[in-house]
Every structure is written in structure tokens, then in C-alpha cells.
Design an enzyme around this catalytic site. Structure first.
Site, PDB file in Angstrom:
ATOM      1  N   TYR A 251      52.543   9.190   4.361  1.00  0.00           N
ATOM      2  CA  TYR A 251      52.411  10.132   5.478  1.00  0.00           C
ATOM      3  C   TYR A 251      51.022   9.955   6.079  1.00  0.00           C
ATOM      4  O   TYR A 251      50.017   9.930   5.347  1.00  0.00           O
ATOM      5  CB  TYR A 251      52.585  11.574   4.998  1.00  0.00           C
ATOM      6  CG  TYR A 251      52.257  12.613   6.053  1.00  0.00           C
ATOM      7  CD1 TYR A 251      53.258  13.140   6.868  1.00  0.00           C
ATOM      8  CD2 TYR A 251      50.949  13.054   6.250  1.00  0.00           C
ATOM      9  CE1 TYR A 251      52.963  14.080   7.847  1.00  0.00           C
ATOM     10  CE2 TYR A 251      50.652  13.993   7.221  1.00  0.00           C
ATOM     11  CZ  TYR A 251      51.657  14.492   8.021  1.00  0.00           C
ATOM     12  OH  TYR A 251      51.354  15.401   8.991  1.00  0.00           O
TER      13      TYR A 251
ATOM     14  N   GLU B 221      51.709  12.090  14.444  1.00  0.00           N
ATOM     15  CA  GLU B 221      52.219  12.243  13.079  1.00  0.00           C
ATOM     16  C   GLU B 221      53.215  11.132  12.803  1.00  0.00           C
ATOM     17  O   GLU B 221      54.231  11.028  13.498  1.00  0.00           O
ATOM     18  CB  GLU B 221      52.870  13.605  12.888  1.00  0.00           C
ATOM     19  CG  GLU B 221      53.336  13.848  11.455  1.00  0.00           C
ATOM     20  CD  GLU B 221      53.987  15.207  11.273  1.00  0.00           C
ATOM     21  OE1 GLU B 221      53.432  16.035  10.534  1.00  0.00           O
ATOM     22  OE2 GLU B 221      55.051  15.440  11.881  1.00  0.00           O
TER      23      GLU B 221
END
Length: 396
Positions: A118, A206
Site C-alpha cells: 500500500y 492512493e
């Protein structure tokens, strides 16, 4: 301004960020042709069909499916296109899928295991720096990781005056447990990602997951991008990416009228000029026994056009039982606002709820006289307490 995954990947790719390739489609036939092209251009026998909506958690709602042949591509595209996709971020009503992305399979076998990470870049408002947040737990809800295993989330603060330094990018790759070619690729990925974030005036990038492929390439499998609306005048090509079908129609109407509007759950619509005054107005509504139905800021130039647009937007809410107009006449004269209210009221014709109009500032007395003499169902006030009392009266 939110954009779709495929648009975010276009931006990332233009800055040298490696991405999972794909072709957007809005019909089943286009999806089949896109899958054929994925085979020709990238030797991808399998493809992933991904719903394109402005919300995360698409896979959990059935919006991301693997297709191993053209028949499955056709079936998956048929199932996903037009569906009302419900995810944790859409609410119970979900969002209609109008486009899909036909993406290459990047989980192919190779000499090493694939790994998911991530990575996000955003602004730390507390100290005015940018921050890269990253974790070895990619492909999962980052909120779950933060709650149950917060030690697996790392943060790297970046001074925007000097930008991302080489040692910081290397530190991120090291903390993700990478070495050799994968380490070098991650350094390149992080460097290009931060450059993209900075150059596009974005509020957030993101990427979940960032994938280390079986041959040690680092690519963005997903891309959630939030562009800063205040900077879109510098990026007309990004402004053109706006998909109004993904937005609430009332929000679209408000933005086209240059109104700042947020819908709430109450019964008293409010129209003000200035965010601070709007907050005070909502407090007054609650003190008077009501609940604010919206936040609507008409800005510094309230006139008949903006007032009419505000009326139309507020009246779309069936829960509204009254409207409180609270304008401070500093830049704008109160009598001009009053005339604007009268003109807008007459142009709309039938306003089914009572209106309380509180005008304070330049020519406030003249404004009250105009309202009182109009013969319309509009209650005028100068003092804020008087306006609150009128709200209580009309709701009784």
C-alpha cells in the site's frame, strides 16, 4: 475532484509510473475487443474486468472479476456494466456502473513470489508537509490495518520546499522488505509517484495495491486520485476528466452556479454569504429548534441569479420546511440582495415554504422595508435573534 482509476493511471503513466495496462469500455463489444488487444499488445491471456466508479471496495461488491477467455469477458462485462454497485464507500444506494476497465493480468508466474503493498501520498495539514504513507499489507482496507496492526504502517514526511530526497525513497523500499532489482524498481516508482502528486496539484494519490510482480517489476494495479479543485485552472486537461454522472445532480447544479453546497439531514434550508456565517447560521437554526438541511454559501456577490439558483437547489429537498437567508452586507448592499430575493421569488412563482430573510450591514433598513412592502411570504429581520425567533415561529 475525484477521477476514475483509468484516468488516474493515465496521469501516473505520463510521469513515468509503471501501471497495470488497460482499456476502458462502455459496451460489452468494446470489452471483448479490448481483451483481444490485451492479448496482442501484452500477451495477456487472462484479463481483469473492473467497474469504474468513484468509490473503493469495488471487489467486495462484485465489481472486479477475472476473465480467462473471451466468453468470460463477455459474461463479466454483461454482469458489471449497468449494475448498481454497492461498496462500503457508496452507501446502501450504490452507484451505477457506466464504464469498465479491461486490464491485463499482472499476477503471472515467474521466478519469485508476487507481493502487494500500500502506498499513498497526501498532505499533512498539521505541519504543512507532504507525507508518503505505506505498508507491506497491500490489497487490504488500510483502515483495518491501521486499527489492528498499526505498526505495519510507515510514514515519510517530505518538506515541499526541497521535495522527495533519494535517501527517503530508498528508506521506503527498504522498509517494504525489498532488495535487489525490486528495491531499485520501488525507488523509481516512489520517485515518479511523488513527482506526479506534486506536479498535478493533487490532494491525494492512493495506490492499493502496488504490486511486485514475479519478475520484480513494481506497478500500480489500482489508482485512486483526488485532484485539488482550487488548482484545476492550471490543469484544464485534468478538469476535462470530471465525470458528472458520478456526482450528485444537486452538487453538479450548485457548482455550475458557483455555489458551495453540502446537503444535510435537517428541515431548515439556509442560504448565506461566507463559510463562517454559515456555521453560525446552522447553530442558530438548532437553537431555534430546527435542524439545518444544508450548507449553502452564495459567496460575496448575492444577487437575483444566485438567490434563484439557491432557492431551486434548496427546494429540491422534500424535508425542507423553511428557508433562512442570512446575508451580511459588507461588499454587497443589503437592499440589492433584498431586491434579488424578491425578483427570484417572483420568477420561481410558487415557493411552498416560508422564507426568513435576515439582512445586516449596508442599507439593512432599506432592505427590510423592501421585503416588508413586497407582499410576498417572506419574513424580514435585521437582528440574528429576531431571525431565530421567526424560525421557531414558522416551525411551530
Amino acid at each position: 475532484m475525484n477521477i476514475h482509476e483509468y484516468q488516474g493511471k493515465q496521469i501516473l503513466k505520463s510521469f513515468g509510473v509503471a501501471v497495470q495496462e488497460g482499456i476502458v469500455a462502455d459496451t460489452v463489444d468494446q470489452a471483448v475487443e479490448a481483451a483481444k488487444k490485451m492479448k496482442t499488445d501484452y500477451n495477456s491471456d487472462w484479463v481483469v474486468i473492473k467497474a469504474q466508479i468513484h468509490a473503493g471496495g469495488r471487489g467486495k461488491g462484485g465489481g472486479v472479476k477475472l476473465a480467462k477467455n473471451l466468453d468470460e469477458v463477455k459474461q463479466r462485462a454483461t454482469d458489471i456494466l449497468g449494475m448498481q454497485l454497492v461498496t462500503p464507500q457508496t452507501g446502501a444506494e450504490g452507484k451505477k456502473v457506466n464504464k469498465i476497465l479491461v486490464a491485463q493480468d499482472v499476477y503471472y508466474p515467474g521466478p519469485s513470489e508476487t507481493k502487494e503493498f500500500y502506498v499513498s501520498v497526501l498532505l499533512n495539514r498539521a505541519n504543512g508537509t507532504n507525507i508518503i504513507m505505506y505498508s507491506t499489507e497491500g490489497g487490504m482496507d488500510i483502515e483495518e490495518v491501521a486499527e489492528h496492526t498499526p505498526h505495519l504502517i510507515f510514514k515519510e514526511e517530505i518538506d515541499p520546499r526541497v521535495g522527495l530526497q533519494g535517501f527517503q525513497a530508498r528508506k521506503i523500499a527498504f522498509n517494504l522488505g525489498l532488495s535487489g532489482a525490486a528495491h531499485k524498481e520501488m525507488v523509481k516508482f516512489i520517485t515518479a509517484l511523488y513527482k506526479a502528486y506534486d506536479a498535478t496539484d493533487s490532494s491525494m494519490f492512493e495506490i492499493n495495491p502496488v504490486l511486485k510482480t514475479s519478475d520484480d517489476k513494481i506497478i500500480a494495479v489500482d489508482a485512486k486520485v483526488d485532484l485539488d479543485e482550487n488548482a484545476l485552472f492550471r490543469h484544464p486537461d485534468y478538469a476535462a476528466m470530471r465525470d458528472k454522472l458520478e456526482e450528485d445532480p444537486t452538487d453538479v447544479e450548485a457548482s455550475e452556479s458557483n455555489l458551495n453546497y453540502v446537503k444535510l439531514d435537517g428541515n431548515v434550508g439556509c442560504m448565506v454569504n461566507g463559510a463562517g456565517l454559515a456555521m453560525a447560521t446552522m447553530d442558530i437554526i438548532k437553537i431555534a429548534g430546527g435542524e439545518p438541511a444544508n450548507f449553502l454559501d452564495v459567496g460575496g456577490t448575492a444577487n437575483a441569479t444566485t438567490v434563484k439558483a439557491g432557492f431551486n437547489i434548496i427546494l429540491k429537498d422534500p424535508n425542507v420546511k423553511a428557508i433562512l437567508i442570512n446575508i451580511f452586507g459588507g461588499i454587497v448592499r443589503c437592499d440589492r440582495v433584498a431586491q434579488g430575493v424578491i425578483d427570484a421569488y417572483k420568477e420561481i412563482g410558487n415557493v411552498p415554504v416560508p422564507i426568513i430573510c435576515r439582512l445586516q450591514g449596508t442599507n439593512a433598513v432599506e432592505a427590510k422595508q423592501l421585503i416588508d412592502d413586497s407582499g410576498l411570504k417572506v419574513y424580514s429581520a435585521i437582528a440574528l435573534k429576531d431571525a431565530a425567533d421567526l424560525v421557531s415561529k414558522v416551525l411551530a
